[in-house]
Enzyme design. Structure first.
Site, PDB file in Angstrom:
ATOM      1  N   GLY A 204       0.844  -1.186  -0.112  1.00 41.05           N
ATOM      2  CA  GLY A 204      -0.145  -0.003  -0.211  1.00 41.05           C
ATOM      3  C   GLY A 204       0.957   1.374  -0.008  1.00 41.05           C
TER       4      GLY A 204
ATOM      5  CB  VAL B  50      -0.347   5.188   3.805  1.00 39.43           C
ATOM      6  CG1 VAL B  50      -0.587   6.549   3.189  1.00 39.43           C
ATOM      7  CG2 VAL B  50      -1.391   4.267   3.831  1.00 39.43           C
ATOM      8  CB  CYS B  51       1.980  -0.124   3.731  1.00 37.97           C
ATOM      9  SG  CYS B  51       2.959  -1.630   4.572  1.00 37.97           S
ATOM     10  CB  ILE B  52       6.662   2.766   5.984  1.00 46.46           C
ATOM     11  CG1 ILE B  52       6.147   2.926   7.391  1.00 46.46           C
ATOM     12  CG2 ILE B  52       6.036   4.056   5.155  1.00 46.46           C
ATOM     13  CD1 ILE B  52       6.829   3.775   8.289  1.00 46.46           C
ATOM     14  CB  THR B  53       5.657  -3.129   6.301  1.00 47.56           C
ATOM     15  OG1 THR B  53       4.315  -3.094   7.091  1.00 47.56           O
ATOM     16  CG2 THR B  53       6.013  -4.553   6.809  1.00 47.56           C
TER      17      THR B  53
END
Length: 316
Positions: free
Chosen positions: A172, A174-177
């Site tokens: 995604g 806004v995902c920074i995993t």
């Protein structure tokens, strides 16, 4: 040996002979669990994307939705949706508060038509226990489990009792995993692997940038596609409106961000501002029109045509 894997931007679909007189003849509807929906795409179950009002809008339009699980009264939400003649689709986690929610639903005599087990990596022992518990308590609920990113994980969730599986980790906007942990798989490879491994429907979650990416996900075998930023920024979307230099934006943040958690602990999400886009009706209409065009280019008149589309890799 390092494998090469593909994302949506790395592939395109090869056109076939169009067999319809008009793309309007193409049927975008999909059977998903106990109901048939007008489109095979839905908004991410994120606090900055969906609200009770958003959920009601989608259900009334005969689009699938899933309400987020953060500070939501599952009993009140399920009752309200079902009393309006719509369907209830809720999200749950794996911790103690979920057991309390499920017990409350049971005591109230309510069964949501759809339930999504929503955690960062559902390939874990806590998810296994919760999936089995949910299926025992609510055998009539269509249970979606996620998220996972491998064939082996998909097979396990299917064997634990999931009726559908949500595939995609760290894809995604806004995902920074992937930045914080180093773990991620590109979506084309993820979806293809998971679809080939199980008999239950697979939902492709994350990484949708262009409308055509939805057709690509379906061509990989996905039954449904989930998208976050695609649905953010509209009047009917959740998220606060912000004004900067006379321009209006809406906040969009990840579920693992400090803005959703309320504290900077195990943060794997961020917040961005999405340009304010007005009413969501024009998006829903355009998504349907574009998918109808995709079906016509695939040489058919239903979504099944996309399953037979040829994917080719392109050099970026």
């Amino acid at each position: 040996m390092i494998k090469t894997e593909l994302n949506y931007g790395d592939v395109y679909l090869v056109p076939k002979k169009t067999v319809v007189d008009s793309r309007k003849e193409c049927d975008t509807s999909v059977q998903f669990g106990p109901r048939r929906f007008d489109m095979p795409v839905y908004a991410s179950n994120m606090k900055s994307v969906v609200s009770a009002e958003t959920s009601e809008l989608f259900a009334a339009q005969n689009w699938f939705y899933t309400m987020h699980r953060f500070n939501v009264d599952a009993v009140a939400f399920t009752r309200a949706m079902q009393e309006k003649g719509l369907f209830a689709s809720i999200s749950v986690g794996v911790n103690e508060d979920t057991h309390e929610q499920l017990d409350a639903l049971k005591q109230a005599g309510l069964t949501p038509e759809y339930m999504t087990l929503d955690i960062a990596n559902a390939w874990c022992v806590k998810a296994e226990r919760m999936i089995k518990h949910i299926k025992q308590l609510f055998p009539g609920t269509f249970l979606i489990g996620g998220n996972i990113a491998t064939a082996e994980a998909a097979r396990d969730l299917e064997s634990w009792g999931c009726d559908a599986i949500k595939a995609g980790i760290a894809g995604g906007r806004v995902c920074i995993t992937k930045n914080k942990t180093g773990f991620h798989r590109p979506m084309i490879s993820t979806v293809q692997d998971c679809v080939a491994a199980v008999k239950v429907p697979v939902i492709a979650d994350g990484g949708i940038v262009e409308h055509g990416d939805i057709a690509k996900a379906l061509a990989c075998g996905a039954s449904m596609v989930m998208a976050g930023s695609l649905f953010a920024g509209y009047d009917e979307s959740a998220g606060e409106i912000v004004e900067i230099n006379g321009k209006h934006y809406k906040e969009y943040f990840g579920s693992a961000s400090q803005f959703n958690k309320g504290a900077y602990v195990n943060v794997e999400g961020k917040k961005i501002l999405v340009e304010y886009k007005g009413s969501i009706g024009k998006l829903l209409r355009e998504l349907k029109e574009d998918l109808q065009s995709s079906i016509s280019y695939a040489g058919g008149n239903t979504l099944q045509a996309l399953r037979n589309a040829e994917l080719i890799q392109v050099r970026r």
